[in-house]
Write an enzyme that holds these catalytic residues in place. Sequence first.
Site, short mmCIF file in Angstrom:
data_model
loop_
_atom_site.label_atom_id
_atom_site.label_comp_id
_atom_site.label_asym_id
_atom_site.label_seq_id
_atom_site.Cartn_x
_atom_site.Cartn_y
_atom_site.Cartn_z
N GLY A 37 0.70 -1.24 -0.01
CA GLY A 37 0.09 0.16 -0.05
C GLY A 37 0.77 1.04 -0.01
O GLY A 37 2.12 1.27 -0.09
N ASP A 38 0.14 2.37 -0.08
CA ASP A 38 0.77 3.66 -0.21
C ASP A 38 1.77 4.04 1.06
O ASP A 38 2.98 4.35 1.00
CB ASP A 38 -0.37 4.74 -0.16
CG ASP A 38 -0.05 5.79 -1.22
OD1 ASP A 38 0.60 5.49 -2.16
OD2 ASP A 38 -0.42 7.06 -1.06
N ALA A 40 3.23 2.13 3.16
CA ALA A 40 4.18 1.13 3.18
C ALA A 40 5.12 1.55 2.35
O ALA A 40 6.46 1.53 2.36
CB ALA A 40 3.63 -0.29 3.07
N TYR A 151 -9.11 -3.92 11.21
CA TYR A 151 -8.12 -4.29 12.38
C TYR A 151 -8.72 -5.39 13.17
O TYR A 151 -8.12 -6.37 13.48
CB TYR A 151 -8.16 -3.06 13.34
CG TYR A 151 -7.64 -1.86 12.79
CD1 TYR A 151 -6.67 -1.92 11.66
CD2 TYR A 151 -7.39 -0.84 13.38
CE1 TYR A 151 -5.68 -1.16 11.29
CE2 TYR A 151 -6.62 0.43 12.92
CZ TYR A 151 -5.96 0.27 11.64
OH TYR A 151 -5.06 1.30 11.44
N LEU A 208 4.53 11.64 17.06
CA LEU A 208 5.57 11.32 18.15
C LEU A 208 6.75 10.75 17.61
O LEU A 208 7.58 10.47 18.56
CB LEU A 208 4.76 10.38 19.06
CG LEU A 208 3.40 11.14 19.64
CD1 LEU A 208 2.66 9.82 20.66
CD2 LEU A 208 3.60 12.17 20.55
N GLY A 209 6.89 10.68 16.64
CA GLY A 209 8.32 10.05 15.94
C GLY A 209 9.23 11.49 15.45
O GLY A 209 10.29 11.39 15.24
N HIS A 269 -2.65 14.50 16.38
CA HIS A 269 -1.23 15.09 16.12
C HIS A 269 -1.15 16.19 17.26
O HIS A 269 -0.27 16.33 18.00
CB HIS A 269 -0.97 15.67 14.94
CG HIS A 269 -0.77 14.48 13.82
ND1 HIS A 269 -0.68 13.09 14.14
CD2 HIS A 269 -1.47 14.56 12.84
CE1 HIS A 269 -1.01 12.41 12.98
NE2 HIS A 269 -1.42 13.33 12.04
#
Length: 788
Positions: A37-38, A40, A151, A208-209, A269
Amino acid sequence: MLVTVVLLLVALCADRGCGEEGQRAGHVSVVVVGGTGDLARKYLWQGFFHLYVNQVGGGHTFSFYGGGLSPAEAATPVLFEILKAVPCSKDVSEERCAILKEQFLRLSQYRQLKTVEDYQDLAEHIERQLQQEGMREAGRLFYLSVPAFAYADIAEKINGTCRPAGGPWLRVVLEKPFGHDYRSAQVLATQLRGSLKEEEMYRIDHYLGKQVVSKILPFRTENRKVLDPIWNRHHIERIEIVLKETLDCKGRNAFYNEYGVIRDVLQNHLTEVMTLLTMRLPANVSNSEEVLRHKLQILSSMLPLGKNQAVIGQYQAYKAEVQQELNKTKDHVSLTATFAAVLAHVDEPQYEGVPILLISGKMLDERMGYARILFKNDVFCLQNHHSVHCKPKQIVFYFGQGSLQYAAVLVSKNLFKPALKDQEWKEVTEHADVIVLGLHISDYYVQTPVKEKEAYAELISRILAGQKNSFISTENLLASWALWTPLLSSLTGSFPRIYPGGADNGDMLDIHLKGKEIRYNSEVVVIGPDQIGGPSPSSFQVMQGKFRSADMVSAWTEELVERLAADMEEAAEAVVNEGSLFHLALSGGSTPLALFHRLALHHFSFPWWNTHVWMVDERCVPLTEVESNFYNLHQHLLRHVKIPYYNIHPMPVQLNQRLCVEEDGGAQLYEKELGELVNGSSFHFVLLGVGYDGHTASLFPGGKLSEFGESLVALTESPVKPHQRMSLTFSAINRARRVALLVMGKGKHELVTQLSRVKDTADKYPVTGVKPANGSLVWYIDYDALLG
Ligand SMILES: *[C@@H]1O[C@H](CO)[C@@H](O)[C@H](O)[C@H]1NC(C)=O
Ligand SMILES: *[C@@H]1O[C@H](CO)[C@@H](O)[C@H](O)[C@H]1NC(C)=O
Ligand SMILES: *[C@@H]1O[C@H](CO)[C@@H](O)[C@H](O)[C@H]1NC(C)=O
Ligand SMILES: *[C@@H]1O[C@H](CO)[C@@H](O)[C@H](O)[C@H]1NC(C)=O
Ligand SMILES: *[C@@H]1O[C@H](CO)[C@@H](O)[C@H](O)[C@H]1NC(C)=O
């Protein structure tokens, strides 16, 4: 020998910042579901490749699986094309990069992951491989890069087939959206909990990254000595968290039109950044449990957000984009916000009155993001305005782009020189000639990361290390939705201001803060529903009429509550302007809570200082229990407003260490207090609700209400627990100058219908006994209760 091995492991851990779960090196199977996918393609494989490169020659060994619904024959070439295109980081030489890439490709394969059998096969494959190569398993990492509706199903399959036996860990990474409101987030959380343990779930928020965002807590800690005395309402003027985008929503509208900017950016965010800025500092910033707990505490102490705490906008071309992408007709109108500015407040003494602005939008004039703490500057410069102490005092966490191209932490030179303890950061002293948020760059101390790191790569390495403090726990996720959901529902049906996009926006989106409320600064052309089509405005308006021959105000809940709060404030002001004190009696129960929240927001304009608050009724429980009406009034209103203690009059249900005993004379005591303080015992304003059985105050059907005679306060019996109550009687209520009867919710429709027909029968429908002798009665009934 044993000693050496242990030391080596400890060293590895220290190096790579292992989480509390600790790390034992071994084999890790990485499965990216949605691997072609996009997301990834753009970020994930790069992140996993970096992870691999960093672990080569020590640490873990890996196998990588790209999973998807397509059969392997079709998807394998696609996956390998993606993997081949993954770049190395700049500090790796080309030759070494080629070698590493070659190895990485050899460790990777595509698997179709559709049925339970597919997952079963994968598990068997992993186990066979471990056995054949005699490897010790460290864990299995599943990255679900698929739409959220998948999910629960995938998690169930993972739990059913791919859970490693014994010691190795299982970690499952989830991407937003985690629901679109509180309810749906809760449903999803419940489904996931059936398959995964809390510690196994890693909900990612890539903010958070970001290096600068990760730096907020360490920065606050490193500079604690200087910051502690100024990190509060006495010194902070305002906090801003802003993410400006220049892009439109083309290609994303199927998703975006359902979500809008608040769900897409603010709820996640910007909220995360806000908690990092305002949370209590943990003793140890690497302790996940402590970090998450302090975040939760801030999220839970935000003042409620309503319509007056937000302005929304939509760029002009959006409507046409939606029509085209979603195949709608030309008269289709979307009310989705592509711009929002929200004013939040933390309800804690430390931050009382400090405005926190959260702003984001598409099609703005520039692409940039930052969080700024602007401090008050009390210095007035008569002549030399350019001298450093006259300039803004601020700390800026600059996420990148915009005038300053790199990520940085900026501290104005008139504040302090920040510590530089972290080896991964350096000070910058050579600058291009730029202005950042009103200050020339040379007026700041500037720190920037020594080496740029990509957010996903950073987070992926934290997942491997089991560091949960950079991820969203279920509890914190729900707390965030609890904050945002009421705002989102109050904005339903609101028309966004239409803005042209880019530099043409001019000052259209400028914002004006007034107390706890936010508005657009300019009253430029508000494009109304008639210009953009859609529902008629009357459906959002307040309607006035008659109910049981008294006045009635009706509207949707939010407007109704706002109107009642405004009427109450007007009544209070009229009394206070006459030079008197305003005597207000408030009822308990759940209906008035929305009103209490609203009144808390009238914090600045309501004459609380000259108001006395009385209780309409009370349950015979200690005032500190959640069942107590006073307790709720205190939690939801009194503690948020500046009202003198001696103006607050709880009912004395507890005397002589016992509850509501006739001979203790609590009712008489309250009546006496009333007589002493209130002219003619006549309240200026009484707020009442109505129960499903027609009771009002604590006057219940069949309660022998006529026996109270002239008493103003009495002990009564409720058919539901707790049975004993203390209540104002009709004698007290009907003396009031003004009585408001608030009825809300679909559940009350049946009752409202009955009440519109029945005669005055206070024995059967106590509420019909409310008839102020010299005052006015107004019914406030929301559309749900009125129309069903
Ligand atoms: C996983 O599946 C097992 C049954 O295979 C079940 O007992 C367990 O409750 C499930 N959930 C978790 C979180 O382990
Ligand atoms: C901080 O917490 C981390 C993770 O729990 C732990 O490994 C570390 O020892 C702690 N540091 C201190 C100084 O307590
Ligand atoms: C768009 O609408 C037209 C007419 O209703 C229909 O023929 C067409 O299949 C639709 N296309 C999509 C992508 O939904
Ligand atoms: C008390 O109320 C009476 C009747 O409403 C009024 O005439 C009088 O002025 C009031 N007294 C004070 C002190 O407000
Ligand atoms: C209504 O007003 C009259 C005259 O001011 C007064 O005598 C009477 O007691 C009042 N009634 C109530 C219930 O307050």
